[in-house]
Enzyme design. Structure first.
Site, PDB file in Angstrom:
ATOM      1  N   GLY A   1      74.744  28.451  52.037  1.00  0.00           N
ATOM      2  CA  GLY A   1      74.207  29.795  52.198  1.00  0.00           C
ATOM      3  C   GLY A   1      74.306  30.308  53.620  1.00  0.00           C
TER       4      GLY A   1
ATOM      5  N   SER B   1      77.107  29.778  55.403  1.00  0.00           N
ATOM      6  CA  SER B   1      78.535  29.970  55.646  1.00  0.00           C
ATOM      7  C   SER B   1      78.832  31.333  56.266  1.00  0.00           C
ATOM      8  CB  SER B   1      79.307  29.878  54.326  1.00  0.00           C
ATOM      9  OG  SER B   1      79.477  28.563  53.914  1.00  0.00           O
ATOM     10  N   GLY B   2      79.748  31.323  57.227  1.00  0.00           N
ATOM     11  CA  GLY B   2      80.185  32.574  57.830  1.00  0.00           C
ATOM     12  C   GLY B   2      79.306  33.063  58.953  1.00  0.00           C
TER      13      GLY B   2
END
Length: 309
Positions: free
Chosen positions: A214, A216-217
């Site tokens: 969750g 990520s990025g």
């Protein structure tokens, strides 16, 4: 035009940096006086943090890099369709009212052409918003690490996101979470992973502090003087917050040319960051605590987990 800052000596790290063509608000967070801290992030602490939603649910994080573009991870997008994606900026909580928030759709998704879903090399992606956003104390761009930046082992960094904080039971936080972790040297991190030059690691030997599914990025940032610089993009790890197992991030300093080839106007601010020093002991503060391994339903690739939900 060059803006040169002198040597800055802080509690945790000694830093020097050369700032190139720095926009007035790049890397500034007027409401952030963070030195060490807890798990919940206060409103406006990380004004570049965004939440990417698809089909009404949070999927990934990202960072605002100018008034129209977001930086995130390539593995967050199975394809480049913009359908059903919403970007929330200035968001504090995934539940309830966010008074400082605005939202935008996506006009374009640009995954790095050399992204490798197996090795996670070049796990980076640009998102063009459907329209520009106005900057406030709660919505501002982060500066990006320029080529030649050095995030040496022990450099103090912060990672933020709405990712999983417990696996049994599976728990995602309502409020934005933050954690202070040091960079782990490439030589040490290579004991755990097969790394490329486009990856950077961060974590603590004892575990308990990490990004997770969750997150990520989302951004991994460090501070020089009054300027916050993004060192990495949350990419993958082997489980979460386990001892001697750092998280792995896409190395932002590898991508200035690629970013500028797409963001041709109002380009992001870049900072050549040089970090050194030993991180002092910090109070326990984490995105992930009391970690137990995911069930077989987790997204697993060669025994590693992407930081997706």
């Amino acid at each position: 035009q060059w803006l040169v800052t002198g040597l800055t000596v802080g509690v945790c790290v000694n830093l020097s940096a050369v700032v190139l063509l720095l926009p007035p608000v790049c890397g500034t967070a007027p409401l952030n006086n963070k030195i060490v801290g807890g798990e919940d992030a206060s409103a406006g602490m990380w004004p570049w943090q965004v939440s990417l939603h698809q089909s009404g649910s949070h999927v990934c994080g990202g960072s605002l890099i100018n008034n129209r573009w977001i930086l995130t991870a390539a593995h967050c997008f199975e394809d480049t369709s913009t359908f059903d994606w919403v970007v929330y900026l200035g968001r504090e909580s995934q539940q309830g009212l966010n008074l400082n928030e605005v939202s935008r759709g996506l006009e374009e998704v640009i995954k790095h052409p050399d992204y490798d879903k197996n090795s996670k090399d070049n796990d980076i992606c640009l998102l063009k918003l459907s329209s520009t956003v106005d900057f406030t104390n709660y919505i501002r761009p982060v500066c990006l690490a320029a080529p030649g930046s050095s995030f040496t082992g022990g450099t103090s960094c912060w990672v933020t996101g709405w990712g999983n904080i417990r696996s049994v039971p599976l728990t995602f936080p309502g409020r934005l979470q933050e954690v202070n972790i040091p960079i782990v040297s490439t030589s040490q991190c290579s004991d755990t992973y097969t790394l490329t030059a486009n990856m950077i690691c961060a974590g603590v030997p004892e575990g308990g502090k990490d990004s997770c599914q969750g997150d990520s990025g989302g951004p991994l940032v460090s501070k020089t003087g009054a300027t916050w610089v993004q060192a990495g993009v949350v990419s993958f790890g082997r489980l979460c917050a386990v001892p001697n197992t750092p998280g792995v991030y896409a190395r932002v300093s590898s991508y200035q040319s690629w970013i500028n080839s797409h963001v041709t106007t109002n380009r992001p601010g870049y900072v050549t960051f040089q970090g050194s020093g030993t991180v002092m002991p910090l109070p326990h503060s984490s995105l992930t605590t009391n970690w137990l391994p995911f069930s077989s339903g987790a997204r697993v690739t060669t025994a590693t987990l992407s930081r997706l939900p």
